[in-house]
Write a protein that holds these residues in place. Sequence first.
Motif, PDB file in Angstrom:
ATOM      1  N   SER A  49       9.871   2.535   2.536  1.00 49.83           N
ATOM      2  CA  SER A  49       9.508   2.943   3.893  1.00 49.83           C
ATOM      3  C   SER A  49       8.027   3.301   3.940  1.00 49.83           C
ATOM      4  CB  SER A  49      10.374   4.119   4.355  1.00 49.83           C
ATOM      5  OG  SER A  49      10.142   5.259   3.551  1.00 49.83           O
ATOM      6  N   ASP A  50       7.549   3.610   5.133  1.00 50.66           N
ATOM      7  CA  ASP A  50       6.109   3.810   5.345  1.00 50.66           C
ATOM      8  C   ASP A  50       5.855   5.199   5.925  1.00 50.66           C
ATOM      9  OD1 ASP A  50       3.398   3.434   5.809  1.00 50.66           O
ATOM     10  OD2 ASP A  50       3.642   1.417   6.603  1.00 50.66           O
ATOM     11  N   ASP A  51       5.056   6.007   5.229  1.00 55.54           N
ATOM     12  CA  ASP A  51       4.677   7.344   5.717  1.00 55.54           C
ATOM     13  C   ASP A  51       5.876   8.275   5.893  1.00 55.54           C
ATOM     14  OD1 ASP A  51       2.082   6.469   5.840  1.00 55.54           O
ATOM     15  OD2 ASP A  51       1.840   6.665   7.998  1.00 55.54           O
ATOM     16  N   GLN A  52       6.902   8.120   5.088  1.00 53.60           N
ATOM     17  CA  GLN A  52       8.087   8.968   5.248  1.00 53.60           C
ATOM     18  C   GLN A  52       8.004  10.186   4.333  1.00 53.60           C
ATOM     19  OE1 GLN A  52      11.855   7.026   4.613  1.00 53.60           O
ATOM     20  NE2 GLN A  52      13.007   8.656   5.608  1.00 53.60           N
ATOM     21  N   SER A 224      10.141  -3.911   3.012  1.00 54.34           N
ATOM     22  CA  SER A 224       9.138  -2.913   3.378  1.00 54.34           C
ATOM     23  C   SER A 224       9.053  -2.774   4.895  1.00 54.34           C
ATOM     24  CB  SER A 224       7.778  -3.320   2.794  1.00 54.34           C
ATOM     25  OG  SER A 224       6.809  -2.350   3.045  1.00 54.34           O
ATOM     26  N   LEU A 290      13.113   5.552  12.229  1.00 53.28           N
ATOM     27  CA  LEU A 290      13.827   5.563  10.954  1.00 53.28           C
ATOM     28  C   LEU A 290      15.316   5.276  11.096  1.00 53.28           C
ATOM     29  CD1 LEU A 290      12.022   8.565   9.241  1.00 53.28           C
ATOM     30  CD2 LEU A 290      12.055   6.200   8.411  1.00 53.28           C
ATOM     31  N   SER A 319       9.229   5.861  -0.487  1.00 51.23           N
ATOM     32  CA  SER A 319       8.177   5.748   0.524  1.00 51.23           C
ATOM     33  C   SER A 319       6.832   5.678  -0.177  1.00 51.23           C
ATOM     34  CB  SER A 319       8.210   6.945   1.469  1.00 51.23           C
ATOM     35  OG  SER A 319       7.147   6.884   2.416  1.00 51.23           O
ATOM     36  N   ASP A 320       5.830   5.134   0.520  1.00 50.57           N
ATOM     37  CA  ASP A 320       4.504   5.019  -0.102  1.00 50.57           C
ATOM     38  C   ASP A 320       3.771   6.354  -0.173  1.00 50.57           C
ATOM     39  OD1 ASP A 320       4.101   5.109   2.651  1.00 50.57           O
ATOM     40  OD2 ASP A 320       2.847   3.318   2.744  1.00 50.57           O
ATOM     41  N   VAL A 344       7.388  12.492  -1.990  1.00 44.87           N
ATOM     42  CA  VAL A 344       8.009  11.353  -1.317  1.00 44.87           C
ATOM     43  C   VAL A 344       9.503  11.318  -1.622  1.00 44.87           C
ATOM     44  CG1 VAL A 344       5.939   9.912  -1.257  1.00 44.87           C
ATOM     45  CG2 VAL A 344       7.433   9.837  -3.274  1.00 44.87           C
TER      46      VAL A 344
END
Length: 524
Positions: A49-52, A224, A290, A319-320, A344
């Motif tokens: 996931s992104d920015d989680q 992603s 989400l 997550s990143d 994360v």
Amino acid sequence: MAYSERTPPPRHAQTGSSLCPAVSLLLVLFTCNVRYAACGASNIVLILSDDQDVELGGMTPMKKTKLLIGDAGATFSNAYTATALGCPSRSSILTGNYPHNHAVRNDSLAGNCSSPLWQKGPEALALPVYLSKRKYRTFFAGKYLEQYGTKEAGEFAHVPPGWDLWHALVGDTKYYNYSLSVNGKEEKHGDSYEKDYFTDLILNRSLEFLDKRSLGQPFFMMLSPPAAHAPWTAAPQYQKEFSDVKAPRDGSFNKPGKDKHWLLRQPPNPMAGSSMDFLDDAYRKRWQTLLSVDDMVEKLVKKLEDLKELNNTYIFYASDNGFHAGQFSLPIDKRQLYEFDIRVPLMVRGPGIAPKQIVKAPVLNIDLAPTILDISGSDLPIMDGQSFLSQMAPSLRSGPSRSCFLVEHTGEGSPVPDPACPKLGCGLSHCLPNCVCEDSYNNTYACVRTLVGINLQYCEFSDNESFVEVYNLTSDLSQLVNIVKKVDPALLQAMNQHLIKLQSCAGSSCHDNGINGLCQTTTK
């Protein structure tokens, strides 16, 4: 380059063969020897996931994911990113290396994000290349790197080595009206929810891949999705969810950046009402986006179960980087050294992993690649990261666990003032409403984070103040009080020396955590 021999974890037995055992064994042996070097290896899925975040409740919308991956396997309570920014972090995940070794500094081409230099160097030795050598069928769908597909980065024709099937977003996060590189050819998408909503498209392409997979050949899938990154466009059915939710008001929320580095001392405190409204709206929308990722996990697990592949598949959810929403009066972003940005989510299920585990051993995003390669049975190239298979499946593997690690960030700024905020001067970037900026040239730092024996963070800034921040997270989990002036100078000196070593480490030297008894490498 040095390598270590690995045996893949045992493949879950499949049932239903009508052949007698002797004939079946001969056929399997023949197929293994002729077709797949990794015959007997497990399938692997990585959902990124992104920015989680974890600290601000970012996993709250993920009820199905927590049930189907976390409760079915291991949840890591001390998972961290080595850098709290998308492109450097994703580059670390792909290479298993710290940013100072893959040289991706930020999300720009000038910062080496998906640049020709990246493509000729680290990308050519990234995770899918090694899996391909093990005869894994590799599949990617989603956001790759923020500058991927731009003109300077080779446009959509560039397909990174090691990927058999490629469905990558061109540029940074979008949910509609985007272009994909589909195996090197451009594919444009519009604003139809049924046809174009990016999270759902990633899911649908992954299900198609599974339906068409080669039986007997192990596969690696990296999915992603865009959530929970801006512009936070939720699916239509979820746009009214969490209508009463606001960003949490505890901890460091709306607190001044007292005794912190220059950038944190700039935001007005208390925050303006308009900033509070802005971050609350963003917080709700992040959760809404989400929910589609949660659906994706559920449908993917169901498909693997229907295909009788679930029991032979490792599924990673990560997550990143983390995120903040009002902490120390910064409205919304990442990039900072504090727990809300560097912690994360990480959950893993798969063969040999007991259910409902809470793993406290510290792990990093640079550990994902070596762990996945360990599972595949690959000869492990020397990476900065180290496999954590032993932490979640000790019956399959024994190995070391780290007690401390490096966090680093290269600040990004503009040589000219932001036109909307001319009084701030130059050297800042990512300025939000009310002229609160989230990054600057002097927001360049490196930290040692220790968790075993002493729960401490020590950070040095590359600025004209030579600023240092130190936090005792046992007594100050919100990192409100910088204790640099209260700590024994001998401890500061030891941390400084260890930081110097970590900042120049490469490969196995990044695994040697012992200095003056401060950071001890333990073995299970």
